[in-house]
Design a protein around this motif. Sequence first.
Motif, PDB file in Angstrom:
ATOM      1  N   MET A 144       0.629  30.519  11.571  1.00  0.00           N
ATOM      2  CA  MET A 144       1.864  31.031  12.154  1.00  0.00           C
ATOM      3  C   MET A 144       2.839  29.879  12.333  1.00  0.00           C
ATOM      4  O   MET A 144       2.443  28.718  12.341  1.00  0.00           O
ATOM      5  CB  MET A 144       1.580  31.688  13.505  1.00  0.00           C
ATOM      6  CG  MET A 144       0.673  32.901  13.396  1.00  0.00           C
ATOM      7  SD  MET A 144       0.352  33.652  14.994  1.00  0.00           S
ATOM      8  CE  MET A 144       1.953  34.372  15.323  1.00  0.00           C
ATOM      9  N   ALA A 145       4.091  30.210  12.494  1.00  0.00           N
ATOM     10  CA  ALA A 145       5.122  29.206  12.749  1.00  0.00           C
ATOM     11  C   ALA A 145       6.088  29.767  13.771  1.00  0.00           C
ATOM     12  O   ALA A 145       6.348  30.968  13.814  1.00  0.00           O
ATOM     13  CB  ALA A 145       5.862  28.868  11.455  1.00  0.00           C
ATOM     14  N   LEU A 146       6.611  28.888  14.589  1.00  0.00           N
ATOM     15  CA  LEU A 146       7.617  29.260  15.570  1.00  0.00           C
ATOM     16  C   LEU A 146       8.903  28.535  15.206  1.00  0.00           C
ATOM     17  O   LEU A 146       8.967  27.307  15.259  1.00  0.00           O
ATOM     18  CB  LEU A 146       7.160  28.844  16.977  1.00  0.00           C
ATOM     19  CG  LEU A 146       8.158  29.025  18.110  1.00  0.00           C
ATOM     20  CD1 LEU A 146       8.507  30.502  18.290  1.00  0.00           C
ATOM     21  CD2 LEU A 146       7.599  28.427  19.389  1.00  0.00           C
ATOM     22  N   LEU A 148      12.394  27.362  16.062  1.00  0.00           N
ATOM     23  CA  LEU A 148      13.156  27.138  17.286  1.00  0.00           C
ATOM     24  C   LEU A 148      14.646  26.985  17.036  1.00  0.00           C
ATOM     25  O   LEU A 148      15.410  26.789  17.973  1.00  0.00           O
ATOM     26  CB  LEU A 148      12.620  25.896  18.013  1.00  0.00           C
ATOM     27  CG  LEU A 148      11.173  26.011  18.484  1.00  0.00           C
ATOM     28  CD1 LEU A 148      10.728  24.699  19.109  1.00  0.00           C
ATOM     29  CD2 LEU A 148      11.011  27.152  19.465  1.00  0.00           C
ATOM     30  N   THR A 162      17.478  37.913  15.203  1.00  0.00           N
ATOM     31  CA  THR A 162      16.228  37.386  14.668  1.00  0.00           C
ATOM     32  C   THR A 162      16.401  35.921  14.334  1.00  0.00           C
ATOM     33  O   THR A 162      17.347  35.563  13.637  1.00  0.00           O
ATOM     34  CB  THR A 162      15.836  38.149  13.376  1.00  0.00           C
ATOM     35  OG1 THR A 162      15.788  39.531  13.705  1.00  0.00           O
ATOM     36  CG2 THR A 162      14.507  37.679  12.850  1.00  0.00           C
ATOM     37  N   LEU A 169      10.310  24.146   9.158  1.00  0.00           N
ATOM     38  CA  LEU A 169       9.502  24.672  10.255  1.00  0.00           C
ATOM     39  C   LEU A 169       8.590  23.612  10.833  1.00  0.00           C
ATOM     40  O   LEU A 169       8.277  23.633  12.009  1.00  0.00           O
ATOM     41  CB  LEU A 169       8.647  25.840   9.775  1.00  0.00           C
ATOM     42  CG  LEU A 169       9.407  27.139   9.511  1.00  0.00           C
ATOM     43  CD1 LEU A 169       8.480  28.172   8.937  1.00  0.00           C
ATOM     44  CD2 LEU A 169      10.081  27.641  10.761  1.00  0.00           C
TER      45      LEU A 169
END
Length: 171
Positions: A144-146, A148, A162, A169
């Motif tokens: 997964m990646a967040l 920011l 979104t 990333l």
Amino acid sequence: MITASGPELPAPDGYEISTDPARLDRDLVHHWLATDAYWALGRSRERQDRAIDGSLNFGVYETASGRQAGYARVVTDHTTFAWLCDVYVDRAARGKGLGAALATAVRDHLAPGGLRRIMLATQDAHGMYERIGFRRITDPEKWMALALTETAAPAAGAEHHTPAVDTELAP
């Protein structure tokens, strides 16, 4: 600042690879990445300097002149995980195996620490990385990646927005 120095790392004839941060041409690295690297276009000098200061850096240099010809950055704890990023070879020096030499130097430099994995993301150099042992993720649904950062502020009156998929990333 993370510092590492010691013996020069193996490189193609006419070049040397070093982890000595004092050798980095920060102006040149910033220019390369901010103007010619799809993942870092427009990156500010201040952001690039912070990235360099918080990372293990590898430079490739012409042996005769000492001029920097390539760069790679690693975000790591030196024990369990590393992220290889910002791999860049000067356009005038491409086709000489310097990108593969940089990635190999990273792999070999970090191997004694017993890392479980070195990760990277690439849009177009899968074959080069595969030749030195990198493999595509076989179980991507675990990752997964967040993100920011966002590409734009939400429109007035919008209920939600979104986050943009950031090409940067990773650190």
